[in-house]
Design an enzyme around this catalytic site. Structure first.
Site, PDB file in Angstrom:
ATOM      1  N   THR B 185     -37.982   2.890  42.990  1.00 55.40           N
ATOM      2  CA  THR B 185     -38.077   2.493  41.582  1.00 55.40           C
ATOM      3  C   THR B 185     -38.779   3.608  40.846  1.00 55.40           C
ATOM      4  O   THR B 185     -39.733   4.200  41.356  1.00 55.40           O
ATOM      5  CB  THR B 185     -38.903   1.206  41.421  1.00 55.40           C
ATOM      6  OG1 THR B 185     -40.225   1.451  41.913  1.00 55.40           O
ATOM      7  CG2 THR B 185     -38.296   0.073  42.190  1.00 55.40           C
ATOM      8  N   GLU B 330     -35.082  -3.625  42.836  1.00 56.32           N
ATOM      9  CA  GLU B 330     -35.604  -4.586  43.821  1.00 56.32           C
ATOM     10  C   GLU B 330     -34.639  -5.748  44.059  1.00 56.32           C
ATOM     11  O   GLU B 330     -34.854  -6.575  44.936  1.00 56.32           O
ATOM     12  CB  GLU B 330     -36.941  -5.165  43.345  1.00 56.32           C
ATOM     13  CG  GLU B 330     -38.113  -4.201  43.402  1.00 56.32           C
ATOM     14  CD  GLU B 330     -38.265  -3.388  42.121  1.00 56.32           C
ATOM     15  OE1 GLU B 330     -37.274  -3.272  41.367  1.00 56.32           O
ATOM     16  OE2 GLU B 330     -39.367  -2.875  41.873  1.00 56.32           O
ATOM     17  N   LYS B 439     -51.349 -11.197  24.593  1.00 60.79           N
ATOM     18  CA  LYS B 439     -51.899 -12.508  24.944  1.00 60.79           C
ATOM     19  C   LYS B 439     -52.965 -12.879  23.932  1.00 60.79           C
ATOM     20  O   LYS B 439     -54.087 -12.390  23.983  1.00 60.79           O
ATOM     21  CB  LYS B 439     -52.449 -12.490  26.358  1.00 60.79           C
ATOM     22  CG  LYS B 439     -51.324 -12.534  27.376  1.00 60.79           C
ATOM     23  CD  LYS B 439     -51.630 -11.774  28.635  1.00 60.79           C
ATOM     24  CE  LYS B 439     -50.334 -11.561  29.408  1.00 60.79           C
ATOM     25  NZ  LYS B 439     -50.474 -10.590  30.490  1.00 60.79           N
ATOM     26  N   TRP B 444     -48.529 -16.331  24.203  1.00 57.79           N
ATOM     27  CA  TRP B 444     -47.924 -15.012  24.316  1.00 57.79           C
ATOM     28  C   TRP B 444     -47.167 -14.647  23.039  1.00 57.79           C
ATOM     29  O   TRP B 444     -46.457 -15.479  22.483  1.00 57.79           O
ATOM     30  CB  TRP B 444     -46.960 -14.976  25.496  1.00 57.79           C
ATOM     31  CG  TRP B 444     -47.632 -14.974  26.831  1.00 57.79           C
ATOM     32  CD1 TRP B 444     -48.962 -15.146  27.082  1.00 57.79           C
ATOM     33  CD2 TRP B 444     -46.992 -14.777  28.091  1.00 57.79           C
ATOM     34  NE1 TRP B 444     -49.202 -15.078  28.433  1.00 57.79           N
ATOM     35  CE2 TRP B 444     -48.009 -14.862  29.083  1.00 57.79           C
ATOM     36  CE3 TRP B 444     -45.685 -14.552  28.510  1.00 57.79           C
ATOM     37  CZ2 TRP B 444     -47.743 -14.715  30.439  1.00 57.79           C
ATOM     38  CZ3 TRP B 444     -45.417 -14.410  29.855  1.00 57.79           C
ATOM     39  CH2 TRP B 444     -46.448 -14.485  30.814  1.00 57.79           C
TER      40      TRP B 444
END
Lengths: 546, 546
Positions: B185, B330, B439, B444
């Protein structure tokens, strides 16, 4: 060095979880055995399957236990199927069309502990129950209002029985190679043999079947498995339907033309599957009533070879694509599917039908070969025929309790018992059963090819070709004929009809006219009995050779 | 009790066997690095892959050894891929677009023993070779005629090197959980992390991707993976192409508009896949030249969110269906695909585009959930957003050599690092990266949503929203702006523009106008650097609260 990917066993009940979570509003519509139509969503079906699993667990049924079903395609059968799987038990779908003594034999052989049965089969089971010693409880797939008085052991109506569970239950967790289901082959010789599917083989088989070049299901399809669940997982549709998130229509017990037609059109079925007999009834109904099939896009036809005229009628008259398929109980069951590769996709008319008469090609996950008697691989030329053998993750490696002994060859291939050609593009066509092929001087003669020609004679009602012992050629073909009513024909006339249509050395050495040819329960010619009857038959060519 | 089905491990090289046997005349057409077009059939490609495997084995490369490739999509890369897999070694597709120091780092971390490189990257590798101590041999993917003079260790031209093998070789046999491939990655934080695919995960991932509701490939497709093999298996097409028996077109190194256009039309490509940047170049070329796409049926777009205008143009102007997709290295990489379920299939115009802006739904084999910071599952209502977590047989459970530590939650789910909503039908839409979400008082705020609105202001060239520490609310949003050339704007003017378009408590507490916003190598906003720059920034509301 191992990969570092998640351990996520391929378990069948994960499929109904997927459908319930991702396709919450999609329905399974059924014609109930009681009569009315019934509709249920995937989340509701999953909850009921969980209750069933919980209820089975409370009765001490768990991993390794066999639970039989004797039932048509309905939502209850489907949820029973997932519930049995999800508690780690093994569904054993029993074919009610078997002879009663065969049903007794396979239930005892499987040692089924619970029997879940449709109302239809209660009278039959009452007659057999004394002999079904392993069955501890009969669950009748109905509710208390429809529950008959019955002598069956611990009989309960399904609805009230699962209502005793609250569904607060988790699926069992286990290895993906755990046994998931059982289905017995009807077997023309010897006792039926049990095929034991694993969770892994069922899931992989479904992932294979769902591909665009196989049955090819999406969430936009409405799929009706007319083929029963007791025919080897309903040709995968019990899993591929929910896996794709397709709507499902379950036809219950009424498989006649009008009943099937009604469901196809009322619920806008786009894809359906069954044996030719079912479609013959539907086509007759359509012809008689002038019915149309405006929603149906494709019909999968297998179980026995699809007649050319049926393919032509579906496609040309009703605009429905026919997908000819072949498989076996031992193959979960899909083996080949006759979708068209680019080499054939442009064909039209008779040339297209020629290809569609073939049983089709294998997807990734099924390997196929044809071999001669010495196990040498034969050419894929569309002409050479040999024993058809297959290998793959959803092909049996043995039968339950070791019946039939070792069934794989040295390379791990399973002998299908069919004789077939394979063409250069991988299209397989069955030409015979290997035990029916005639071995003449080391070469094979296809009995089916000659039979198909012989029934074309205007005086012939039915024809069978069997091999008769021959001192020089090992075997030579005998043509056995049933004439149409009040007809007579000479041997010369009948053989003359074949002249020029088959190779000279394929020409039967003799013709026997009989009143009747023996058949199996499912209507196939019983060649074993026929060969037995002609065991001592002496061909005219045999005496000449001696 | 176990099932009695065959042991048939899911091995990647079985896929190329399937293609060679069942699709013998289908071709892989490539634009070679040397220039000319090149065509090869699957059986030829398989034979060359076998030679490569044999040649690797002769050099002592086998199970567990890593073989790096630094190459574009060509037939040689594809056969190298299968050859490496088939000898049991592990392909490590290196992304040539990484910074040179990252390339050095990952090759050393992977301990690659052989490097197979396109001509393109020979100069780069010559500069890095001193640091690549594990590489024993460089194989240049060309022939002797095109082989450059090079200082690379044991450098050989690929064609002559594999010609030393005769192809009389059998694939290695091993457990399906054996490592098959590696991909690092690019990771915006810390060092790159190696994902290690297994043969099983790769094969299952391909069986998932090939379904009609996913990428959906049949043998009648001509598929062009513009997305490179070094982007997580070319989004499965390196396996699904041969698995379906589709024709393949490999574009080599030229991914500009005219080059891609030429291949699409010359070879009648029906399905292609790449990141939005590639399609932007194609669409610009089409617009400039009046080009059409008469053969292309669908384009899979992922890697980053597909702009709405791009979907609209492809569909309305060129008649090509856009399939928005999302995944991660992934995840092998496919996670969701935005094909339309029946609930949405009937939509047209803007309503259809609304849905197509979502990243899509998961197939069987991928489980998904969104959770809050306490790991509580959140509702699938299309509004609530939370951390997106996934589970499945083709999802990573750890990184190579344990980098990054434990990466699964208690239920075995992998945190994607994305924040997303999921609607009632299972359609996921990414709203933010979890590290970029602000946050505020336990709730959120999506930075991306505000940025997308802010860039709509006529004076704004670019916008980024980051969280700034706040004594009362933990974090509050700061809007960072780059103005268009020669423009000026007040804080009130800019915030006023957002008024009524977002919830009141989402309104940024301040605006900072800057000359430049930092970007990553691939053009994404580098929020880490931006947050670092504003680390000590004090919001006006913060002083008020203290």
């Amino acid at each position: 060095m191992l990969g570092l990917m998640q351990d996520w066993p391929l378990l069948c009940h994960r499929v109904i979880d997927h459908a319930a979570i991702n396709h919450p509003e999609r329905c399974v519509i059924s014609r109930s055995i009681e009569g009315p139509l019934h509709s249920i969503t995937y989340p509701e079906l999953r909850t009921r399957a969980l209750k069933l699993a919980q209820r089975l667990a409370r009765d001490g049924i768990g991993q390794g236990d066999r639970v039989a079903t004797l039932a048509w395609n309905t939502w209850r059968h489907l949820e029973a199927w997932y519930g049995i799987l999800g508690v780690g038990a093994i569904y054993h779908t029993v074919n009610p069309r078997l002879f009663p003594e065969q049903i007794v034999w396979i239930i005892n052989h499987a040692e089924d502990r619970v029997m879940m049965t449709d109302l239809t089969f209660v009278p039959l089971l009452e007659k057999l129950a004394d002999k079904l010693t392993s069955i501890e409880r009969y669950v009748v797939l109905t509710d208390a209002a429809h529950m008959p008085k019955t002598t069956l052991r611990n009989a309960v109506p399904y609805e009230e029985w699962i209502a005793e569970a609250d569904g607060d239950f988790a699926w069992a967790a286990f290895d993906e190679n755990t046994a998931a289901g059982m289905c017995y082959t009807s077997g023309t010789t010897g006792n039926p043999k049990g095929v034991v599917y694993s969770h892994r083989s069922n899931v992989l088989h479904s992932m294979i079947a769902i591909q665009p070049d196989m049955i090819g299901l999406s969430s936009r399809e409405v799929v009706m498995p007319v083929v029963p669940l007791f025919h080897a997982n309903g040709w995968s549709l019990s899993l591929t339907g929910p896996m794709a998130g397709a709507s499902m229509v379950m036809p219950g017990m009424k498989l006649d033309g009008p009943s099937v037609y009604e469901l196809l059109n009322q619920f806008k079925v786009t894809c359906t599957a069954a044996v030719p007999t079912v479609w013959l009834m539907l086509l007759q109904h359509l012809e008689a009533t002038g019915g149309k099939l405006p929603h149906l896009k494709k019909v999968v036809i297998g179980g026995s070879a699809c007649p050319r005229a049926m393919t032509k009628t579906f496609q040309d008259v009703y605009g429905v694509e026919v997908i000819h398929a072949w498989g076996m109980t031992e193959m979960s069951p899909l083996g080949t599917v006759c979708t068209l590769k680019p080499e054939y996709a442009g064909l039209t008319g008779e040339a297209r039908l020629d290809i569609q008469q073939k049983q089709g090609h294998t997807p990734f996950g099924i390997e196929m070969k044809i071999t001669d008697d010495s196990d040498r691989e034969l050419a894929w030329d569309g002409k050479t025929f040999g024993r058809l053998k297959v290998r793959g993750p959803a092909v049996a490696k043995a039968y339950f309790k070791g019946e039939g002994g070792e069934i794989l060859d040295g390379d791990g291939f399973f002998d299908t018992g069919d004789v077939a050609t394979i063409d250069r593009y991988g299209y397989m066509q069955i030409t015979d059963r290997s035990k029916d092929v005639i071995k003449s001087g080391g070469e094979w003669i296809s009995s089916i090819d000659i039979e198909n020609l012989a029934v074309g004679h205007p005086k012939v009602a039915e024809a069978a070709v069997i091999g008769i012992r021959h001192p020089k050629w090992d075997e030579r073909p005998l043509l056995v004929i049933v004439l149409k009513k009040d007809q007579t024909a000479t041997k010369e006339e009948l053989l003359g009809f074949l002249q020029g249509k088959i190779a000279k050395w394929w020409m039967p050495d003799d013709v026997a006219v009989v009143d009747e040819i023996p058949h199996t329960a499912t209507g196939k010619i019983q060649k074993i009995t026929l060969r037995e009857r002609f065991r001592d038959y002496v061909l005219p060519t045999a005496t000449a050779a001696e």
